[in-house]
Design an enzyme around this catalytic site. Sequence first.
Site, short mmCIF file in Angstrom:
data_model
loop_
_atom_site.label_atom_id
_atom_site.label_comp_id
_atom_site.label_asym_id
_atom_site.label_seq_id
_atom_site.Cartn_x
_atom_site.Cartn_y
_atom_site.Cartn_z
CB CYS A 35 36.83 -4.29 41.40
SG CYS A 35 35.13 -4.37 40.97
CG ASP A 37 41.68 -3.00 39.32
OD1 ASP A 37 40.46 -3.23 39.27
OD2 ASP A 37 42.55 -3.71 38.80
CB CYS A 62 48.39 -3.87 41.67
SG CYS A 62 47.75 -4.17 40.03
CB CYS A 106 46.28 -3.08 34.74
SG CYS A 106 46.41 -3.93 36.31
#
Lengths: 277, 384
Positions: A35, A37, A62, A106
């Site tokens: 994916c 992350d 990231c 995130c």
Amino acid sequence: MWDYTEKVKELFLHPKNAGEIKDPDAVGEIGNIVCGDALKLTLKIDKKTEKILDAKFQTFGCASAIASSSALTEIIKGKTVDEALKVTNDDIAQYLHGLPREKMHCSVMGQEALAAALAGYRGAKIPEPEEGEIVCKCFGVTDRKIRRTIKENRLKSVEDVTNFTKAGGGCGECAPEIEKILKEVWAGKADEKALKPGKKLTNIRKIALIQDIVEKEIRPGLQAHGGGVELIDVDADRVIVSLRGMCTDCLMADVTIKEIEKKLRELVSEKLTVEAE
Amino acid sequence: MKVIYLDNNATTKVADEAVEAMLPYHGSLYGNPSSMHTFGGQVHAKIEHAREAVAKLINADPSEMIFTSCGTESDNTAIMSALQSDPEKKHVITTRVEHPAVLNFCKTLARRGYDVTFLPVDKSGRLDLDELSSAITDNTAVVSIMYANNETGVIFPVKEIAEIVKSRGILLHTDAVQAVSKIPLDVKKLPVDMISVSGHKIHAAKGVGALYVRKGTRFSPYLIGGHQEKSRRAGTENVASIAGFGKACELAEQYLREEHAKTRLLRDRLEQGLLQSCPDARINGDRENRLPNTTNISFEYVEGEAILLRLNEDNICASSGSACTSGSLEPSHVLRAMGVPFTAIHGSIRFSLSRYNTDEDIDIVLDRVPKIIKELRELSPYGR
């Protein structure tokens, strides 16, 4: 170039609480390398007071994924388990003084890792992130996760669902399916049930559903153009409506009626016909 | 702090000589090249001078060069012109790894009812020419295949492609934006009908491109209006950028051989150094047929955007195919077409060099990158 806040940059370049707690009391793992992350959260919890004594993270992702993970650990340290259970993805975003919309997923990942860790600690079955049907095959996002995120963050567009869950961000093939889920979620709970195939609609449910869709889905669009619509009657599969405001004299009134019919057929029943009063 | 610029496939430093060539046209020489008076006429002369320089770089006749505003405009114009000059034919052939200027244009054509074949590539980014042959039908209007890939630097065998396509009497366009000035290109030896060139990729300023249209090719303009560019591209010319473009082409011609050898040496040193110092790293793309200035490296277990932002702290500029850097969360379509695993796409970094890079630049990058990769891997649950 992403427009990151100073706080995001600071926690990315100098992350706090990076690493892994040896012999942790709770572990939450979310995401995977495919994916793009993934986060492993480890917690030390005082058994008596249920206070979170220490929290550490390991993140693949990231800059904003790393900063969100670090922010999460800072937020929950010192909180009790009950307090930590109330932490939302928005709390993480706010701690970072905001995240770019495209990066909200995130913060969602942080909240999910926390929820998994605390559920595990409480002895509950750890909520399987993969549970449900896979909608986005590129990133392995399930319909359950999409529905929950839509509701919690009041998302209205496919683009936002991608920003918050990544679903649809790969090949984009699942965009129509996400669109469908969005419609289901916002058409109300009754609708969600009604859409299950084979479920017969009772008259009362059908009328309630039509009323709901006219009010929530159709009227706002017409009002944006100075128009409006009222539901007058439902006679078996005949839906009778009355156009209001600017729609009354509009040359496109027939088209509008057809559009309403299309929407109701899609969301309620194929058999419906719509006519103006 | 000095910027170490290794993102030359995105854009390049404007050569000092090109800046100098442009300045008068940003200042006192503001005449309209279409005007009858001498004041405008001298500007027109400058444009024709630049046209000669651009043509010379690919061994074309100046009359075959049309100035445009960018590589994208050249690409769109070429494909649209081919379709309009034979409106009966509705089939376009291109590849899955084109620059968006061709790829998204072709996707739009597909939505408008055209039939588009997107040719696949293998894991090294190479085309299967038999597949190209069999994709051609009586309905095919144009084949548009890039010369060299912007992300991986992989060079397509345009000469062989041209032989196949021209033997079937079909128009061939190539987007050579990344190839021109990095490798020799001679239209007398390459039977391509249309070639796109961009100024800012070869040390000219932004806002100027060119389209080569072989003499005798039916052409239909994209921008309609005044009689500029012999009515092949309407709109008052971007004189300053064109002047700089001409100068940049002269410089490219002058430096081609030397630049080729130098950037290749630096690139190879960078690539070898990184592969040696960073475990779990791999090169994406065919290393045999590749631009001398480009390397695309995947670092497993780390994410590209994180690498870029760490590099940014050291003023090192590069780019990534990672989803998180794309603005749409979409990982590189080029690396996906090549079947590069998602895990490797996320950690892909492109370094692209130019004649302005030095040994010192490479030293600094070779010092910094392994540390950054190591640190990020330590942060990662997959780290080792």
